[in-house]
Design a protein around this motif. Structure first.
Motif, PDB file in Angstrom:
ATOM      1  N   THR A  34       0.842  -1.205   0.000  1.00  0.00           N
ATOM      2  CA  THR A  34       0.000   0.000   0.000  1.00  0.00           C
ATOM      3  C   THR A  34       0.871   1.247   0.000  1.00  0.00           C
ATOM      4  N   VAL A  35       1.959   1.235   0.760  1.00  0.00           N
ATOM      5  CA  VAL A  35       2.883   2.355   0.789  1.00  0.00           C
ATOM      6  C   VAL A  35       3.474   2.578  -0.603  1.00  0.00           C
ATOM      7  N   SER A  36       3.893   1.497  -1.245  1.00  0.00           N
ATOM      8  CA  SER A  36       4.445   1.615  -2.604  1.00  0.00           C
ATOM      9  C   SER A  36       3.401   2.165  -3.567  1.00  0.00           C
ATOM     10  N   LEU A  37       2.144   1.714  -3.425  1.00  0.00           N
ATOM     11  CA  LEU A  37       1.071   2.198  -4.292  1.00  0.00           C
ATOM     12  C   LEU A  37       0.835   3.688  -4.086  1.00  0.00           C
ATOM     13  N   HIS A  38       0.859   4.146  -2.826  1.00  0.00           N
ATOM     14  CA  HIS A  38       0.660   5.570  -2.543  1.00  0.00           C
ATOM     15  C   HIS A  38       1.706   6.418  -3.267  1.00  0.00           C
ATOM     16  N   VAL A  39       2.975   5.986  -3.218  1.00  0.00           N
ATOM     17  CA  VAL A  39       4.045   6.761  -3.846  1.00  0.00           C
ATOM     18  C   VAL A  39       3.891   6.751  -5.361  1.00  0.00           C
ATOM     19  N   SER A  40       3.622   5.597  -5.935  1.00  0.00           N
ATOM     20  CA  SER A  40       3.507   5.513  -7.400  1.00  0.00           C
ATOM     21  C   SER A  40       2.322   6.320  -7.905  1.00  0.00           C
ATOM     22  N   GLU A  41       1.221   6.348  -7.165  1.00  0.00           N
ATOM     23  CA  GLU A  41       0.068   7.138  -7.589  1.00  0.00           C
ATOM     24  C   GLU A  41       0.357   8.629  -7.486  1.00  0.00           C
ATOM     25  N   LEU A  42       1.059   9.044  -6.431  1.00  0.00           N
ATOM     26  CA  LEU A  42       1.458  10.452  -6.334  1.00  0.00           C
ATOM     27  C   LEU A  42       2.347  10.844  -7.511  1.00  0.00           C
ATOM     28  N   GLU A  43       3.342  10.010  -7.827  1.00  0.00           N
ATOM     29  CA  GLU A  43       4.249  10.315  -8.933  1.00  0.00           C
ATOM     30  C   GLU A  43       3.488  10.374 -10.246  1.00  0.00           C
ATOM     31  N   ARG A  45       0.267  11.182 -10.652  1.00  0.00           N
ATOM     32  CA  ARG A  45      -0.574  12.377 -10.680  1.00  0.00           C
ATOM     33  C   ARG A  45       0.242  13.644 -10.943  1.00  0.00           C
ATOM     34  N   LEU A  46       1.451  13.700 -10.370  1.00  0.00           N
ATOM     35  CA  LEU A  46       2.250  14.909 -10.478  1.00  0.00           C
ATOM     36  C   LEU A  46       3.187  14.901 -11.686  1.00  0.00           C
ATOM     37  N   GLY A  47       3.361  13.742 -12.260  1.00  0.00           N
ATOM     38  CA  GLY A  47       4.265  13.648 -13.418  1.00  0.00           C
ATOM     39  C   GLY A  47       5.701  13.898 -13.046  1.00  0.00           C
ATOM     40  N   ALA A  48       6.100  13.473 -11.851  1.00  0.00           N
ATOM     41  CA  ALA A  48       7.464  13.706 -11.389  1.00  0.00           C
ATOM     42  C   ALA A  48       7.891  12.565 -10.482  1.00  0.00           C
ATOM     43  N   ARG A  49       9.192  12.254 -10.549  1.00  0.00           N
ATOM     44  CA  ARG A  49       9.736  11.248  -9.639  1.00  0.00           C
ATOM     45  C   ARG A  49       9.946  11.898  -8.285  1.00  0.00           C
ATOM     46  N   LEU A  50       9.470  11.242  -7.214  1.00  0.00           N
ATOM     47  CA  LEU A  50       9.472  11.846  -5.892  1.00  0.00           C
ATOM     48  C   LEU A  50      10.510  11.250  -4.956  1.00  0.00           C
ATOM     49  N   VAL A  51      10.911   9.984  -5.155  1.00  0.00           N
ATOM     50  CA  VAL A  51      11.890   9.347  -4.270  1.00  0.00           C
ATOM     51  C   VAL A  51      12.890   8.556  -5.089  1.00  0.00           C
ATOM     52  N   PRO A  60      14.173  11.520  -0.796  1.00  0.00           N
ATOM     53  CA  PRO A  60      13.349  12.292  -1.715  1.00  0.00           C
ATOM     54  C   PRO A  60      14.203  12.937  -2.813  1.00  0.00           C
ATOM     55  N   THR A  61      13.643  13.044  -3.997  1.00  0.00           N
ATOM     56  CA  THR A  61      14.241  13.854  -5.050  1.00  0.00           C
ATOM     57  C   THR A  61      14.021  15.326  -4.704  1.00  0.00           C
ATOM     58  N   ALA A  62      14.533  16.219  -5.544  1.00  0.00           N
ATOM     59  CA  ALA A  62      14.304  17.643  -5.318  1.00  0.00           C
ATOM     60  C   ALA A  62      12.811  17.947  -5.343  1.00  0.00           C
ATOM     61  N   ALA A  63      12.102  17.328  -6.310  1.00  0.00           N
ATOM     62  CA  ALA A  63      10.648  17.536  -6.381  1.00  0.00           C
ATOM     63  C   ALA A  63       9.968  16.935  -5.160  1.00  0.00           C
TER      64      ALA A  63
END
Length: 296
Positions: A34-43, A45-51, A60-63
């Motif tokens: 579920t944690v992995s799904l939360h991160v992938s869905e955020l990425e 939606r935002l069109g950016a790599r987050l971690v 975390p990445t800069a974004a």
């Protein structure tokens, strides 16, 4: 783009704080997928790599860091909003609109508000000076939460009126007058009289008292302000029939006489509000505090 999901945002912040997906999952009581799904869905939606996933930790990445920084504020604001609603629902916070007469405000309400401040400091009571009829009308319209009103009142749909206090009515006469030990309707009708305004419950109560003795008085002046009536009595302008108010009456006691009525007359007050199921927590807390001062 769809709105950011706060649960997913909370997951990202936990990963940034704890360094791994598994630690975030444990802290949030979530399954690791579920944690992995939360991160992938955020990425997504935002069109950016987050971690960035390393061998031992996740950073975390800069974004992602920018989102975490702002996400903390968003989550704090969301938590504060939830807590504010919870305090309101539980009666620990809120604004309550209360209407009553000047006499009640002066003599009875201060001790109630003092007790409320001690037990529920987050509740703010907004007091309006209203006659009983006005208070009942505004309760029915939903522009007032509680009315301290004279009873009895005609039944009104969805409104409850519970007995609260009784006040003995007395005759207030200038100190220089030669007066009997008890004031009767027959004696008072021979004096210049100061009455409440004809629209008030107090006026009707007083007129019924005279009428039951076969008297039909005429007022020298009619007012809708008890303190002004007392001041006029103290100035020698006339006599009035009013409930006793300890603070005001003590201050004017050297300039007027307060005589028992014969026969006795009592003013009764009630607490009027919407049906209990319709009350918010703050209003219920004020009603409960008022009931602590109910005369048994």
């Amino acid at each position: 783009m769809r709105q950011i999901n706060l649960d997913q945002l909370r997951t990202l912040v936990a990963i940034a704080d704890l360094g791994t997906f598994s630690a975030a999952a444990q802290a949030l009581h979530l399954a690791q997928p579920t944690v992995s799904l939360h991160v992938s869905e955020l990425e997504s939606r935002l069109g950016a790599r987050l971690v960035v996933r390393g061998s031992r930790s996740v950073t975390p990445t800069a974004a992602g860091a920018a989102l975490v920084e702002r996400g903390r504020r968003l989550l704090r604001d969301a938590d504060d909003a939830v807590e504010a609603v919870k305090r309101q629902a539980e009666g620990r916070l809120g604004r309550v609109r209360l209407g009553t007469s000047t006499g009640v405000v002066i003599d009875l309400l201060p001790q109630v508000l003092e007790a409320l401040q001690a037990s529920h400091p987050g509740i703010d009571v907004e007091v309006s000076i209203l006659g009983s009829n006005q208070a009942m009308e505004r309760l029915a319209l939903g522009t007032l939460d509680i009315g301290l009103v004279a009873v009895p009142q005609p039944p009104m749909r969805d409104l409850v009126v519970a007995p609260w206090r009784s006040q003995p009515m007395m005759a207030f006469v200038p100190q220089k007058w030669k007066a009997p030990k008890r004031a009767t309707p027959q004696w008072l009708i021979e004096q210049p009289l100061i009455f409440n305004d004809a629209t008030t419950h107090m006026y009707r109560l007083t007129m019924e008292w005279f009428a039951n003795a076969g008297c039909s008085p005429r007022a020298r002046i009619e007012l809708n302000y008890d303190a002004a009536m007392r001041s006029l009595v103290a100035a020698g302008y006339g006599a009035a029939v009013l409930p006793v108010q300890h603070g005001t009456d003590a201050a004017l006691n050297g300039r007027m006489q307060i005589l028992p009525l014969s026969p006795k007359l009592t003013r009764r007050l009630g607490i009027a509000h919407r049906a209990k199921a319709s009350l918010d927590g703050a209003t219920q807390s004020v009603v409960d505090t008022l009931m602590e001062f109910r005369q048994r």
